[in-house]
Design a protein around this motif. Structure first.
Motif, mmCIF file in Angstrom:
data_model
loop_
_atom_site.group_PDB
_atom_site.id
_atom_site.type_symbol
_atom_site.label_atom_id
_atom_site.label_comp_id
_atom_site.label_asym_id
_atom_site.label_seq_id
_atom_site.Cartn_x
_atom_site.Cartn_y
_atom_site.Cartn_z
ATOM 1 N N GLU A 68 0.847 -1.193 0.000
ATOM 2 C CA GLU A 68 0.000 0.000 0.000
ATOM 3 C C GLU A 68 0.880 1.239 0.000
ATOM 4 O O GLU A 68 2.028 1.197 0.451
ATOM 5 C CB GLU A 68 -0.892 0.000 1.250
ATOM 6 C CG GLU A 68 -1.928 1.077 1.290
ATOM 7 C CD GLU A 68 -2.996 0.921 0.223
ATOM 8 O OE1 GLU A 68 -3.017 1.758 -0.672
ATOM 9 O OE2 GLU A 68 -3.782 -0.028 0.299
ATOM 10 N N LYS A 117 -15.953 3.235 11.234
ATOM 11 C CA LYS A 117 -14.807 2.390 10.903
ATOM 12 C C LYS A 117 -13.532 3.053 11.413
ATOM 13 O O LYS A 117 -13.326 4.246 11.253
ATOM 14 C CB LYS A 117 -14.708 2.194 9.399
ATOM 15 C CG LYS A 117 -13.549 1.295 9.053
ATOM 16 C CD LYS A 117 -13.478 0.990 7.601
ATOM 17 C CE LYS A 117 -12.405 -0.046 7.432
ATOM 18 N NZ LYS A 117 -11.542 0.151 6.397
ATOM 19 N N LYS A 118 -12.676 2.251 12.031
ATOM 20 C CA LYS A 118 -11.417 2.771 12.553
ATOM 21 C C LYS A 118 -10.462 3.010 11.388
ATOM 22 O O LYS A 118 -10.395 2.222 10.452
ATOM 23 C CB LYS A 118 -10.815 1.746 13.520
ATOM 24 C CG LYS A 118 -9.602 2.242 14.255
ATOM 25 C CD LYS A 118 -9.121 1.197 15.254
ATOM 26 C CE LYS A 118 -7.924 1.668 16.028
ATOM 27 N NZ LYS A 118 -6.712 1.811 15.254
ATOM 28 N N GLU A 147 -7.207 3.088 9.105
ATOM 29 C CA GLU A 147 -6.145 2.110 8.899
ATOM 30 C C GLU A 147 -4.828 2.773 8.533
ATOM 31 O O GLU A 147 -3.944 2.132 7.976
ATOM 32 C CB GLU A 147 -6.559 1.135 7.796
ATOM 33 C CG GLU A 147 -7.776 0.316 8.135
ATOM 34 C CD GLU A 147 -8.222 -0.567 6.996
ATOM 35 O OE1 GLU A 147 -7.572 -0.552 5.937
ATOM 36 O OE2 GLU A 147 -9.220 -1.270 7.165
ATOM 37 N N ASN A 148 -4.701 4.042 8.832
ATOM 38 C CA ASN A 148 -3.515 4.785 8.481
ATOM 39 C C ASN A 148 -2.389 4.452 9.456
ATOM 40 O O ASN A 148 -2.523 4.681 10.655
ATOM 41 C CB ASN A 148 -3.833 6.275 8.527
ATOM 42 C CG ASN A 148 -2.810 7.099 7.825
ATOM 43 O OD1 ASN A 148 -1.741 6.619 7.486
ATOM 44 N ND2 ASN A 148 -3.129 8.353 7.614
ATOM 45 N N PRO A 149 -1.242 3.922 8.984
ATOM 46 C CA PRO A 149 -0.179 3.528 9.906
ATOM 47 C C PRO A 149 0.618 4.693 10.487
ATOM 48 O O PRO A 149 1.278 4.534 11.500
ATOM 49 C CB PRO A 149 0.717 2.644 9.051
ATOM 50 C CG PRO A 149 0.478 3.093 7.661
ATOM 51 C CD PRO A 149 -0.935 3.558 7.612
#
Length: 173
Positions: free
Chosen positions: A32, A129-130, A132-134
């Motif tokens: 990604e 929705k949580k 998903e950004n790292p």
């Protein structure tokens, strides 16, 4: 599937684009890429397939047109025909010019709204929705490339630093 991922952070979109090309040329799998804004050419560089949203938009527009034709025929011809301005409503074809704006509007309405619903479902974006950004910096001014790998990370780390990464982090899954 790879056991580890590595996050390479960049500060320039052109450097990121070249890094993606070099990483793919070195036969690494890019899982990604997170960017604060769309980067032209990035989807082709990553190797993503072209989107089929245009086909879906056409189908949704056709559905809207059919609904508009059915709705106007039922309302104005079958259910309650009216003599408006001396023009009788005995057939759909006689009144077609008056129905064109409604057909256009419902075609656009169905296409637009159903494309948004399709986008949210396809992207798995639903309420609560949580994220998903790292790395939160990718929402501001940084770019992150997530690469999956098996084996020694030294070679990949050196490649990513050589491509212009300002930071490289290894994550265990």
């Amino acid at each position: 599937m790879a056991a580890k991922t590595i996050h390479a952070i960049y500060t320039d979109d052109d450097v990121l684009l070249e890094a993606v090309k070099r990483t793919r040329a070195a036969k690494y799998h890019i899982k990604e890429v997170f960017t604060p804004f769309p980067v032209h050419g990035l989807d082709a560089a990553i190797g993503l397939a072209p989107t089929r949203i245009a086909i879906a938009a056409f189908i949704y527009g056709c559905i809207g047109l059919v609904v508009a034709i059915w709705m106007m025929n039922y309302m104005m011809i079958v259910d309650w025909p009216q003599n408006i301005g001396g023009k009788p409503s005995f057939s759909f074809t006689q009144n077609m010019p008056a129905f064109i704006p409604i057909m256009f509007e419902l075609t656009v309405f169905f296409s637009g709204h159903l494309m948004v619903v399709t986008f949210y479902l396809r992207s798995r974006l639903w309420p609560y929705k949580k994220a998903e950004n790292p790395d939160l910096r990718t929402t501001d001014d940084h770019f992150l490339m997530e690469v999956e790998f098996d084996g020694d990370e030294r070679e990949l780390r050196e490649l990513l630093l050589d491509t212009g990464a300002v930071e490289v982090n290894i994550n265990q899954k």
